[in-house]
Design a protein around this motif. Structure first.
Motif, mmCIF file in Angstrom:
data_model
loop_
_atom_site.group_PDB
_atom_site.id
_atom_site.type_symbol
_atom_site.label_atom_id
_atom_site.label_comp_id
_atom_site.label_asym_id
_atom_site.label_seq_id
_atom_site.Cartn_x
_atom_site.Cartn_y
_atom_site.Cartn_z
ATOM 1 N N ARG A 21 0.921 -1.146 -0.010
ATOM 2 C CA ARG A 21 -0.102 -0.098 0.091
ATOM 3 C C ARG A 21 0.944 1.165 -0.015
ATOM 4 O O ARG A 21 0.452 2.130 -0.705
ATOM 5 C CB ARG A 21 -0.906 0.113 1.077
ATOM 6 N N TRP A 24 2.550 1.795 -3.593
ATOM 7 C CA TRP A 24 1.503 2.385 -4.492
ATOM 8 C C TRP A 24 1.553 3.994 -4.276
ATOM 9 O O TRP A 24 1.555 4.763 -5.250
ATOM 10 C CB TRP A 24 0.367 1.734 -4.500
ATOM 11 N N THR A 25 1.360 4.056 -2.899
ATOM 12 C CA THR A 25 1.254 5.480 -2.408
ATOM 13 C C THR A 25 2.377 6.360 -2.864
ATOM 14 O O THR A 25 2.356 7.549 -3.290
ATOM 15 C CB THR A 25 0.780 5.603 -1.067
ATOM 16 N N PRO A 39 -1.935 2.619 -9.917
ATOM 17 C CA PRO A 39 -2.395 1.494 -8.915
ATOM 18 C C PRO A 39 -3.661 1.101 -9.200
ATOM 19 O O PRO A 39 -4.361 0.127 -9.012
ATOM 20 C CB PRO A 39 -2.204 2.322 -7.524
ATOM 21 N N LEU A 97 -6.047 4.265 -1.539
ATOM 22 C CA LEU A 97 -4.712 3.115 -1.472
ATOM 23 C C LEU A 97 -4.429 2.482 -0.100
ATOM 24 O O LEU A 97 -4.287 1.388 -0.092
ATOM 25 C CB LEU A 97 -3.514 3.735 -2.161
#
Length: 127
Positions: A21, A24-25, A39, A97
């Motif tokens: 997570r 992706w952030t 994402p 996300l």
């Protein structure tokens, strides 16, 4: 319903740990929002829910609107509304996300020995 759920009869899950997570952030913030759609495309392909495809389409549309808007802006100091829109969009993507896009990991049930009931015996009100 999704096409996957209709064909297989099972719900597809996408469990993601905190490292995935945050990665992706970091991609979203590191690219300054230029890759904000990536994402959500990943989640939509993996899970296949209609809501995931809508989120992907929304962020892709955002990118298709803001990029030409930023390139054709004639203001020297920059557009304040554009800056607010970018920051709010990045914060919404971060929230999705980190908290909403991935399913929580579910621990599998402990196997029950043959002949045992998986339910606790006794009075259910604790007396």
């Amino acid at each position: 319903m999704t096409t996957t759920a209709m064909t297989t009869g099972t719900e597809r899950r996408l469990p993601g740990g905190w490292i995935q997570r945050v990665a992706w952030t970091a991609l979203v913030w590191g690219s300054l929002g230029l890759l904000i759609w990536v994402p959500f495309l990943y989640v939509a392909i993996r899970r296949g829910l209609a809501s995931d495809w809508v989120a992907f389409a929304a962020f892709a549309l955002y990118e298709c609107i803001t990029l030409p808007w930023a390139l054709t802006s004639t203001e020297e100091d920059g557009d304040a509304f554009m800056g607010v829109a970018v920051v709010v969009t990045l914060l919404v993507a971060t929230w999705l996300l980190l908290l909403a896009a991935f399913d929580k990991k579910v621990r599998p049930m402990q196997p029950v020995a043959y002949g045992q009931s998986p339910y606790q015996q006794g009075y259910p009100y604790g007396r």
